[in-house]
Design an enzyme around this catalytic site. Structure first.
Site, PDB file in Angstrom:
ATOM      1  N   HIS A  84      -5.740  33.864 -16.878  1.00  0.00           N
ATOM      2  CA  HIS A  84      -6.115  32.799 -17.539  1.00  0.00           C
ATOM      3  C   HIS A  84      -7.899  32.583 -17.429  1.00  0.00           C
ATOM      4  CE1 HIS A  84      -6.071  30.387 -13.643  1.00  0.00           C
ATOM      5  NE2 HIS A  84      -7.099  29.744 -14.305  1.00  0.00           N
ATOM      6  N   ASP A 220      -0.459  36.212 -12.980  1.00  0.00           N
ATOM      7  CA  ASP A 220      -1.819  35.604 -13.579  1.00  0.00           C
ATOM      8  C   ASP A 220      -2.983  36.603 -13.228  1.00  0.00           C
ATOM      9  OD1 ASP A 220      -3.688  34.138 -14.632  1.00  0.00           O
ATOM     10  OD2 ASP A 220      -2.821  32.136 -13.715  1.00  0.00           O
ATOM     11  N   SER A 644     -10.043  29.916  -9.089  1.00  0.00           N
ATOM     12  CA  SER A 644      -9.059  30.711  -9.758  1.00  0.00           C
ATOM     13  C   SER A 644      -9.550  32.142  -9.912  1.00  0.00           C
ATOM     14  CB  SER A 644      -8.939  30.342 -11.131  1.00  0.00           C
ATOM     15  OG  SER A 644      -7.610  29.347 -11.126  1.00  0.00           O
TER      16      SER A 644
HETATM   17  N1  ARG Z   1      -3.756  24.941 -13.501  1.00  0.00           N
HETATM   18  C1  ARG Z   1      -4.333  26.081 -13.334  1.00  0.00           C
HETATM   19  C2  ARG Z   1      -5.970  25.762 -13.185  1.00  0.00           C
HETATM   20  O1  ARG Z   1      -6.530  24.647 -13.401  1.00  0.00           O
HETATM   21  C3  ARG Z   1      -4.323  27.041 -14.685  1.00  0.00           C
HETATM   22  C4  ARG Z   1      -4.578  26.831 -15.888  1.00  0.00           C
HETATM   23  C5  ARG Z   1      -4.211  27.562 -17.071  1.00  0.00           C
HETATM   24  N2  ARG Z   1      -2.914  27.864 -17.024  1.00  0.00           N
HETATM   25  C6  ARG Z   1      -2.367  27.048 -18.407  1.00  0.00           C
HETATM   26  N3  ARG Z   1      -1.052  27.266 -18.236  1.00  0.00           N
HETATM   27  N4  ARG Z   1      -2.805  25.903 -18.984  1.00  0.00           N
HETATM   28  O2  ARG Z   1      -6.766  25.700 -13.948  1.00  0.00           O
HETATM   29  N1  ASP Z   2      -6.237  26.756 -11.731  1.00  0.00           N
HETATM   30  C1  ASP Z   2      -7.373  26.281 -11.055  1.00  0.00           C
HETATM   31  C2  ASP Z   2      -8.593  27.044 -11.711  1.00  0.00           C
HETATM   32  O1  ASP Z   2      -8.690  27.683 -13.007  1.00  0.00           O
HETATM   33  C3  ASP Z   2      -7.443  26.591  -9.616  1.00  0.00           C
HETATM   34  C4  ASP Z   2      -7.111  25.075  -9.116  1.00  0.00           C
HETATM   35  O2  ASP Z   2      -7.398  24.011  -9.635  1.00  0.00           O
HETATM   36  O3  ASP Z   2      -6.521  25.092  -7.953  1.00  0.00           O
HETATM   37  O4  ASP Z   2      -9.669  27.211 -11.127  1.00  0.00           O
END
Ligand code: ARG
Ligand code: ASP
Length: 708
Positions: A84, A220, A644
């Protein structure tokens, strides 16, 4: 009774201040954590992690692009980060013939690695405490305004005096809300190439449905390479990869670039975030996402057009729901209040501490004042600008300022920029969605904001459309040229300053201007003013907490909030109990992917190739001791957005995986951390290697890594 209350207060208090498992630590000061880390199982030293006299792990961790972390895993600058995090680049390199998002991408030779102009990697080379220099000239009598001026002058001088003597880019960063300052020396790499990415149904497996959720099965990761002077970069350090996997209770640490946390807010601020602002944002986004879903399910083209918009809105939406619930279940506000009681007690012991008491008390008034502006901003951005037509028309504000005296060159430049914005906009625009969003959002906006404090356009709906939002929206979409690519392009092609008068009357421009003008004239300055006050109070309150906590709780150590600088966090591998009668294990396997598989649901498609490897159990040396293929695991590391892609490392500093998310129940960790439910999620490095090696056959990459 009194005694009971007192004991309760003490118990509540203790749980709002730092204990093992919580904290994101400044690498240059890691010596202070070394004993604790070693007691938890670490077998290396703080000096192995961060040193400026010899190569250390810090030389293998970078800020990847603007908001993620990456780590170097070979002596030729090979870089791992999340899928991502690489997503935009994978998308940019994709065409209809080569759809790397869907198919995956693997450069089988170095020549095939794809340049990514604009992408940077930033590496911290040194950091030096310059607090005294930055605060030089500030006395007890200095006003807040003078203070800001002195600090900015001092920082300017520091940078000027060192920048000329170093090849690195220097900057001064504030820690503990202006109570400590560091001079940072960063090396910036500008030649980063794309090397590999799994197909999205691996790299994004589970999609938005599984996002923020444990158990998780997302592969990921994506692979890049740093080049310097046109050649693969030879780093001072690269991570060794461990094939040992993890067990419950193992020590781990995460080294990366957390973006923002707010752990030292007063109760009144947490209350406003979690109980006033987030519920509104969540509610507005729920309505928008419901509309997106309805049309996305009906039409494959619309599903693609709105995929990225959906993911963008959905990420925050889901997280904030977790924050609201976490703060409530964990009694976050009550704990903050109890802490404040003990803070007041401490202040009373010495008269000069009255400045801290005063700051803490003043928060109430400032936040009460701020709420009005905060909500006006929230409705403007979350409701007003969610109407794509209005957001698009807002781009044209500048062209309405063109006069007959504007140089033709400037006009041409503006017209060209707008032409490309127009093409981008219509590529992913579906009017029926937008019309429905417009009705819902304008209704919500109008209902929530008082008549005397909202954009004029909302009052016009009352005056000219008898309060019927639907008929206003019909008028807006049928009369505006901004719903038609053809009309917008025609307008741009034939643009002359004489046309400004006409376009100014376009209903989408009228609506956009009305919202923007209201915001600029009535909200922005006040909002900034409140924020400046809040920041000054927070600095003083932070200073108080920095004095009080070591005195009252000598076993605790404070850490500064995340500020996009390099940090170390550590914790142990392990599952948790998210709620009554539910227990989560600490790792997931490929079996779980097969259980989730559903060829009819986009997020859960499994490719034939992966199924074949699963059926053959062909995992090679990447299998766990238990014979299965481990996919992801959780641990108690205090991470946040920006982490991330961060390396998660074992007791010997060897790479175990890549951090990519947190568990939903613990997303409140940006405001209050509770080790029993706040866990970080990482993809197991063995799954990553298995995919590179067995799935993609890109063995040249495996060969250049150091694997043990
Ligand atoms: N929750 C994760 C982070 O804040 C991954 C976000 C990307 N993935 C998604 N399915 N939108 O950023
Ligand atoms: N998914 C998040 C990121 O993209 C990581 C988190 O918020 O734990 O940095």
């Amino acid at each position: 009774m009194k005694k009971v209350i007192l004991t309760l207060t003490i118990i509540l208090c203790i749980s709002t201040i730092v204990r093992a498992d919580e904290g994101m630590w400044i690498p240059a000061l890691l010596q202070k954590n070394e004993a604790e880390m070693q007691a938890m199982g670490m077998k290396i030293t703080a000096d192995d992690i961060y040193s400026i006299t010899h190569s250390s792990m810090k030389d293998a961790v970078v800020l990847f692009g603007g908001g993620c972390t990456g780590e170097i895993v070979s002596d030729q600058g090979l870089l791992l980060t999340n899928h991502h995090c690489g997503f935009d680049w994978i998308q940019k390199h994709s065409t209809v013939e080569h759809d790397y998002l869907t198919e995956g991408f693997w450069a089988m030779t170095m020549e095939e690695e794809l340049p990514c102009p604009g992408l940077t990697a930033k590496m911290l080379r040194n950091m030096v405490d310059v607090t005294e220099k930055v605060l030089n000239g500030i006395t007890n009598e200095t006003t807040d305004e003078e203070r800001a001026k002195i600090i900015s002058d001092n920082i300017k001088n520091i940078i000027e005096s060192v920048q000329k003597d170093t090849e690195y880019k220097v900057s001064v960063e504030s820690f503990y809300i202006g109570n400590q300052y560091f001079l940072m020396y960063n090396e910036i790499f500008t030649d980063i190439r794309m090397v590999g990415a799994p197909p999205s149904n691996i790299g994004k497996f589970g999609g938005d449905t599984d996002n923020w959720v444990w158990p998780r099965h997302t592969g990921d990761f994506s692979i890049f390479r740093i080049y310097k002077d046109g050649k693969p970069y030879k780093p001072d350090y690269h991570f060794t990869i461990s094939l040992d996997g993890v067990e419950e209770g193992d020590f781990t640490f995460v080294f990366g670039y957390p973006a923002r946390t707010n752990e030292y807010l007063p109760a009144v601020a947490v209350d406003q975030e979690a109980n006033v602002v987030y519920p509104v944002v969540v509610d507005l986004r729920t309505q928008i996402l419901d509309i997106y879903n309805k049309y996305q399910e009906k039409d494959a083209k619309v599903r693609l057009q709105y995929a990225s918009k959906h993911a963008g809105l959905g990420n925050g939406w889901k997280k904030w729901m977790g924050v609201i619930e976490g703060i409530r279940n964990f009694k976050g506000i009550e704990k903050k209040k109890a802490f404040e009681e003990s803070f007041y007690d401490w202040c009373q012991k010495e008269r000069r501490r009255v400045i801290y008491t005063r700051a803490l008390r003043e928060f109430d008034d400032v936040y009460a004042e701020y709420e009005k502006y905060r909500m006006a901003t929230t409705y403007f951005t979350e409701a007003g600008l969610s109407i794509e037509l209005i957001e698009f028309a807002a781009n044209f504000a500048q062209i309405t300022e063109v006069t007959k005296d504007t140089p033709q060159e400037e006009i041409d430049e503006l017209v060209n920029a707008l032409k490309s914005a127009t093409a981008t906009f219509f590529k992913d625009y579906y009017q029926p969605i937008d019309e429905e969003v417009a009705v819902t959002m304008l209704e919500a906006y109008r209902a929530a904001q008082p008549e005397d404090f909202r954009p004029e356009i909302l009052n016009e709906i009352d005056k000219k459309f008898k309060g019927n939002v639907k008929s206003y929206v019909n008028y807006l979409f049928s009369k505006s040229i901004f719903t038609s690519e053809e009309k917008v392009n025609k307008f741009l092609d034939e643009f002359t300053p004489a046309k400004v008068k006409k376009i100014e009357k376009d209903p989408a421009i009228v609506a956009a201007n009305s919202m923007m003008d209201f915001y600029v004239e009535n909200v922005m300055a006040k909002s900034r003013e409140c924020n400046a006050k809040i920041n000054d109070l927070r600095r003083v309150y932070m200073e108080g907490q920095m004095k009080m906590i070591p005195e009252v709780y000598p076993e605790k150590r404070l850490y500064p909030d995340a500020n996009f600088t390099l940090r170390v966090t550590y914790g142990k591998v392990g599952g948790f109990k998210p709620k009554d009668a539910v227990t989560y294990g600490y790792f997931t396997t490929l079996d779980g992917i097969m259980q989730k598989e559903n060829p009819n649901i986009y997020d859960y498609v499994v490719t034939d190739r992966l199924r074949e490897l699963y059926e053959a159990q062909d995992y090679g040396r990447y299998a766990d001791k238990d014979g299965s293929m481990h996919v992801a695991f959780i641990a108690g590391n205090h991470t946040t957005g920006g982490n991330s892609g961060s390396p998660i490392l074992n007791a010997e500093g060897k790479l175990l995986g890549l951090n990519f998310d947190r568990t939903w129940e613990g997303t409140m960790s940006d405001l209050i951390y509770d080790p029993s439910i706040c866990k970080n999620i990482s993809v197991d490095i063995r799954y990553v290697l298995f995919l590179i090696d067995k799935y993609a056959g890109c063995t040249r990459l495996i060969d250049e890594m150091t694997i043990e």
